[in-house]
Design a protein around this motif. Structure first.
Motif, PDB file in Angstrom:
ATOM      1  N   HIS A 287     -23.550 -41.139 -16.763  1.00 16.50           N
ATOM      2  CA  HIS A 287     -24.593 -40.627 -15.879  1.00 16.50           C
ATOM      3  C   HIS A 287     -25.342 -41.771 -15.190  1.00 16.50           C
ATOM      4  O   HIS A 287     -25.674 -41.682 -14.009  1.00 16.50           O
ATOM      5  N   ILE A 288     -25.556 -42.857 -15.925  1.00 15.81           N
ATOM      6  CA  ILE A 288     -26.203 -44.032 -15.319  1.00 15.81           C
ATOM      7  C   ILE A 288     -25.259 -44.677 -14.306  1.00 15.81           C
ATOM      8  O   ILE A 288     -25.671 -45.096 -13.220  1.00 15.81           O
ATOM      9  N   HIS A 289     -23.986 -44.748 -14.664  1.00 16.38           N
ATOM     10  CA  HIS A 289     -22.996 -45.329 -13.751  1.00 16.38           C
ATOM     11  C   HIS A 289     -22.965 -44.570 -12.433  1.00 16.38           C
ATOM     12  O   HIS A 289     -22.866 -45.171 -11.356  1.00 16.38           O
ATOM     13  N   HIS A 290     -23.049 -43.236 -12.486  1.00 18.17           N
ATOM     14  CA  HIS A 290     -23.026 -42.462 -11.242  1.00 18.17           C
ATOM     15  C   HIS A 290     -24.349 -42.558 -10.478  1.00 18.17           C
ATOM     16  O   HIS A 290     -24.362 -42.389  -9.260  1.00 18.17           O
ATOM     17  N   LEU A 291     -25.429 -42.819 -11.181  1.00 20.35           N
ATOM     18  CA  LEU A 291     -26.698 -43.047 -10.482  1.00 20.35           C
ATOM     19  C   LEU A 291     -26.663 -44.351  -9.696  1.00 20.35           C
ATOM     20  O   LEU A 291     -27.221 -44.451  -8.601  1.00 20.35           O
ATOM     21  N   SER A 292     -26.004 -45.368 -10.251  1.00 19.48           N
ATOM     22  CA  SER A 292     -25.927 -46.673  -9.591  1.00 19.48           C
ATOM     23  C   SER A 292     -24.632 -47.356 -10.029  1.00 19.48           C
ATOM     24  O   SER A 292     -24.592 -48.047 -11.048  1.00 19.48           O
ATOM     25  N   SER A 293     -23.582 -47.175  -9.248  1.00 19.96           N
ATOM     26  CA  SER A 293     -22.251 -47.648  -9.644  1.00 19.96           C
ATOM     27  C   SER A 293     -22.102 -49.160  -9.555  1.00 19.96           C
ATOM     28  O   SER A 293     -21.107 -49.706 -10.034  1.00 19.96           O
TER      29      SER A 293
END
Length: 350
Positions: A287-293
């Motif tokens: 979820h963090i990765h998709h917020l800021s890849s």
């Protein structure tokens, strides 16, 4: 204040009623450390090469059973190398694009994944994850309940076979990494670039395989490499599956779709034990990765420490993830993924 101090200072948590601009909030974590990135490659690739050699040595001495353990650990390291390649594809591992691209391409030879073709498909996945009107590229095929019911008997059978765990995590990974990545059909406007990427990767892989067979022989090579490749491929597909295929995930039509909602609600926080987090390069914090890849994987855990409100968002434990295997259809009424059995029950309900 230095960059290190900026990262180590934990910002205050936001209240639940306070909307947050996550793009701006997470921007300070996007800066990679070249030293750390090189170190992560070294502590992954060197043990991988050592375990490969150890497995071959066991086979060479006639103890092929002993080779299975180092091969299994090497498969985990191959998954980690893929995650480094994944970060390179997002431009997250080094500051300069050329460094990211050439490290990604080199790793693609080991992971059997043509870097440039994969990077484009994965960017499309990030741009439309959870969008019902943008399905079909770089994701797990997912039908809505109504779409499934509108299929012919043959269409339903094909979808059920595709969703069968033996196909999804057994035949599917073999097909994807050994065959489909070799011949990237259906690439549309970018077909030429995809084929150049695939053919260059194929040639480099053939050269590497040919050299290893010349050194150790075809039989020992296959006994070492096949278990590593097959296990790593299955693990990789499983990780990608549980990142978005969980019951309370997020899907919406174009006019209702939100990038932040798709990241927070449609990407899981796969809360794995520490050892598995290391082997999977923190990809469970999806979820963090998709917020800021653009955040390097080694900074994702720091985001969780600084923003504890993200720990419980879309959280999925290892045990809970096993139940995701049965989920197959998006119920637009209940707004959740359901199994084929649940779909039959709702169809019979008056």
């Amino acid at each position: 204040m230095t960059r290190q101090q900026q990262h180590s200072a934990a910002p205050p948590a936001a209240t639940s009623s306070e909307p947050r601009n996550w793009t701006r909030t997470l921007a300070p974590y996007r800066e990679p450390s070249h030293t750390r990135s090189v170190l992560e490659i070294a502590i992954t690739f060197l043990p991988f090469a050592g375990l490969w050699t150890l497995a071959w040595t066991a086979i060479h001495l006639g103890y092929w059973q002993v080779s299975l353990l180092p091969s299994l650990i090497a498969a985990g390291l191959l998954v980690r190398l893929f995650m480094i390649q994944h970060d390179c594809g997002h431009g997250a591992f080094f500051r300069h694009r050329l460094a990211n691209d050439w490290v990604g391409r080199a790793l693609g030879v080991l992971t059997l994944t043509p870097y440039d073709a994969w990077r484009r498909a994965h960017a499309i996945h990030h741009a439309g994850a959870g969008n019902l009107d943008r399905r079909g590229i770089g994701d797990i095929d997912t039908l809505t309940l109504n779409e499934y019911r509108a299929l012919t008997s043959w269409g339903r059978l094909r979808y059920r076979l595709y969703r069968n765990p033996l196909v999804m995590f057994g035949i599917g990974p073999v097909y994807l990494f050994l065959l489909r990545h070799r011949f990237p059909v259906g690439q549309g406007r970018n077909r030429r670039q995809a084929w150049i990427s695939a053919m260059a990767t194929n040639l480099a892989t053939a050269a590497l395989v040919g050299g290893l067979i010349w050194l150790v022989g075809s039989g020992p090579f296959l006994l070492v490499q096949l278990p590593i490749t097959l296990c790593a491929a299955a693990l990789g597909v499983w990780l990608f599956y549980v990142q978005h295929q969980f019951e309370e995930t997020y899907w919406a039509e174009e006019d209702e779709w939100s990038l932040n909602e798709a990241a927070l609600r449609g990407s899981s926080h796969y809360d794995l034990p520490g050892v598995l987090r290391w082997f999977t390069a923190n990809i469970g914090m999806h979820h963090i990765h998709h917020l800021s890849s653009r955040i390097p994987f080694y900074r994702l855990s720091r985001v969780l420490r600084d923003y504890p409100e993200l720990k419980g968002v879309s959280r999925l434990t290892l045990r809970q993830s096993l139940g995701c295997v049965r989920l197959a259809l998006w119920d637009e009424t209940q707004r959740r993924l359901v199994s084929f059995r649940e779909a039959r029950k709702t169809q019979k309900t008056p």
